[in-house]
Structure formats: structure tokens, C-alpha cells
Design an enzyme around this catalytic site. Structure first.
Site, PDB file in Angstrom:
ATOM      1  CB  CYS A  55       3.297  10.477   1.141  1.00  0.00           C
ATOM      2  SG  CYS A  55       3.657  12.167   0.604  1.00  0.00           S
ATOM      3  CG  HIS A  66       4.556  10.544  -4.145  1.00  0.00           C
ATOM      4  ND1 HIS A  66       3.718  11.397  -4.819  1.00  0.00           N
ATOM      5  CD2 HIS A  66       4.609  11.016  -2.855  1.00  0.00           C
ATOM      6  CE1 HIS A  66       3.285  12.343  -3.985  1.00  0.00           C
ATOM      7  NE2 HIS A  66       3.808  12.122  -2.796  1.00  0.00           N
TER       8      HIS A  66
END
Length: 358
Positions: free
Chosen positions: A157, A250
Site C-alpha cells: 500500500c 499514506h
């Protein structure tokens, strides 16, 4: 497009829950099986996740009363589905064995797990970047002795926040990359309620994350040779990965050294005009625009940008020259949507559109 019956292996975990919400009204995929560990087997989905439902939307109505199957009963689960999504919390060797068992039961696996990412004949796909790696599935089927079954994985990810922004720059000769990632707590499968020590805190270590961030892009940018995906040697990548007090999303601070030196405007145009196979095929989960560039100096910000294009777009900003590298910039993606379950659903759509489930 025909409808496919699908299963979710690891349905009770955070990524499994995200799969459930994304697939609730999917135009191509119909969830017919939910599976998890033996301790959840036999319970309804509502009972199994009652005290740990982490999504902001409710449990999908059609799945509430589905009885959880034991993921270890491969034949039972595989017999119900055309393919399965996999997001389990187990040891890597156990995950690898489980995913291969489903593949050998002629049930393709679209995996969110890291266990098979470096298996040489398993494609690790970011659909807009390396869809050509799907061709390796033919070699994998020969190894497994299957006609239909295979394993395909999505990448980590964290690197999906910055590899998509670097990829279109490869034409300028990317020599070196320094990436510092600032990763949300949902990447650890946690919420602030379940991880109160993360409030007003930063942890400068995420186990195994830096190695993944430095090595996985080299496979994504690699080539198929003799039935294997061979990693590229360039660019050289170094990474630092930090856990920050953010629920979802993120962010990465990225520095790139280029052989050529395009202008800032040329790079922005390169980003904004870039598209891949999902946009060409108009896949249901594909963002209309893959990379969004923000010209405001304080953007992109997590709260406003993480849900851009249903959380499937990549946000980029603050492109400027650097004193040691050629350029630096920041980028951001939603880690449980683009970075996890959403990226796997998009991969499954690509596999379906290219006929790999038939």
C-alpha cells in the site's frame, strides 16, 4: 460483462471489511462466500464482526446473515466462487500455501497479501502501470498444473502513493529515488479506538516496510523472461517509513534524480495526461484521471484528497527543484482503497476484462 460469483477470504479483518463494502453493489462481482479463520466459522458475518466493524458505512445488508466458512476448507469455498479475494492475517508461508491451494482447486486468487509478491511467476500489478505482466499467468498455470487457477497480487500500500507518480517520469531517465512515507494507522489494521497510543504520536518504524518499498517497484518495472518476472536494476531506491496519527491515507515525500531535466510544467503535463489500461477499458473502479496535480503550496492534504475519485486517484503536489536531486514532490493515496482492497478490485476488473477468469 458477465457477472462473476466471488468469495472474500479473510472477510472479518479490516481489508476484508473494505472488500465487503466495495463489492456491495459492484456491477460485475457478486459476493457468494465469506471465509475466515476457524474461530469465526459458523457465525454469521454480523456476529463475527459485531464489535470490530471498522468501516464508516454499515455492514452490507446482503452479507449480514451469510455464514462464515472456514478458509482452510479450500474445496468448499472454491466450489462456490469463480474467484476469491484474499486478505488474511497469517504467517507468510501459511498464506502462500493457502493461496496456491485455492489456485490448484481451479479458483483464481486476487491477493492483498505480501506472501506471493516475489514468487517469480506471480504478477504483482498496479493496473495503470504494468498490466502486461498478466501474461506471466500462463507460465504460472503450467507450474501449478491448472487450467483456470492462478494467483495475482497487488503491491504494498505504501509504494502505491509514490510509484504511480514516478512511473511516467521513467522516460526522463530516473536514476535514483529517495522516498519517505508517512503511513496511516489503518495500514496496520487499526483504528484510534483500538490503538490509543497512536494519538499525538509518531512511530519511526514499520516492520519490513522499507524493504518492500525499495524492492517491490523493481519487480513492477521488471520484464518477463523465460517464464519469470525479472526485476530491473534501476532506479536505485531508498526509503524511510513512518507511522503517523492519521486514520486513512499514506503520504510520501519523494526526491528523484533524472538523466534529463524537463521543466516543471513538462512534468506536470506528463502526470496529468498519463493514463493506463483501466482508463482505456473504462473499468468500473478506475479513476477517470489517474494522477491529479495540485498547484496550491499546501496541497494535497489527507482529509480533502484521500477520497478523490472514490479513493482511487493519486494526488501529487509541491513539485520543485532540489539542491541534491533533480526534483522533489509529495504524493498521497488512500491506503485501504487504492492501496489495498480497491486496488485489488481494480486488478480483478482488469483480469475479468482480459478474460482470465473464464
Amino acid at each position: 460483462m458477465k457477472k462473476y460469483n466471488v468469495g472474500i477470504i479473510g472477510a472479518t479483518g479490516m481489508v476484508g471489511q473494505r472488500f465487503a463494502t466495495l463489492l456491495e453493489n459492484h456491477p460485475w462481482f457478486n459476493v457468494v462466500a465469506l471465509a475466515a479463520s476457524a474461530r469465526s466459522a459458523g457465525k454469521t458475518y454480523k456476529e463475527a464482526v459485531a464489535n470490530r466493524w471498522a468501516m464508516t458505512t454499515p455492514i452490507p445488508k446482503a452479507m449480514e446473515d451469510m455464514v462464515i466458512l472456514d478458509a482452510a476448507n479450500v474445496e468448499e469455498v472454491a466450489s462456490k466462487a469463480d474467484f476469491v479475494f484474499c486478505a488474511v492475517d497469517m504467517k507468510k508461508d501459511e498464506i502462500k500455501a493457502l493461496e496456491e491451494a485455492y489456485a490448484k482447486a481451479e479458483c483464481p486468487v486476487v491477493s492483498n497479501n505480501s506472501a506471493n509478491r516475489f514468487t517469480p511467476d506471480v504478477p504483482m500489478i498496479i493496473p495503470e502501470i504494468n498490466d502486461e505482466h498478466l501474461k506471466i499467468i500462463e507460465a504460472q498455470r503450467k507450474r501449478l498444473g491448472t487450467k483456470k487457477g492462478f494467483v495475482a497480487v497487488k503491491s504494498n500500500c505504501s509504494l502505491q502513493s509514490y510509484v504511480p507518480a514516478i512511473h511516467p517520469l521513467l522516460k526522463y531517465g530516473v536514476k535514483k529515488v529517495l522516498a519517505c512515507t508517512y503511513q496511516a494507522i489503518s495500514g496496520a489494521g487499526k483504528t484510534f479506538e483500538r490503538w490509543p497510543e497512536m494519538v499525538d504520536n509518531l512511530i519511526p518504524y514499520i516492520g519490513g516496510e522499507e524493504e518492500k518499498s525499495e524492492q517491490e517497484p523493481l519487480k513492477i518495472w521488471g520484464k518477463i523472461e523465460n517464464g519469470e518476472i525479472v526485476k530491473t536494476n534501476t532506479p536505485a531506491i531508498t526509503a524511510q517509513c513512518l507511522r503517523v496519527p492519521v486514520s486513512d491515507g499514506h503520504t510520501a515525500a519523494v526526491f528523484v534524480e533524472l538523466e534529463q531535466k524537463p521543466s516543471v510544467e513538462e512534468i506536470i503535463e506528463t502526470w496529468e495526461s498519463y493514463s493506463g489500461k483501466p482508463q482505456e477499458l473504462q473499468l468500473p473502479s478506475a479513476p477517470k484521471q489517474f494522477l491529479h496535480y495540485f498547484r496550491e503550496p499546501d496541497q494535497p492534504q489527507i482529509k480533502s484528497a484521500r477520497t478523490l475519485e472514490n479513493g482511487m486517484a493519486i494526488s501529487v503536489g509541491r513539485l520543485r527543484e532540489d539542491t541534491q536531486y533533480t526534483y522533489k514532490f509529495v504524493c498521497m493515496s488512500h491506503n485501504t482503497l487504492r492501496g489495498a482492497a480497491g486496488g485489488a478490485v481494480l486488478l480483478a476488473e482488469l483480469l475479468a476484462a482480459e478474460g482470465y477468469f473464464d
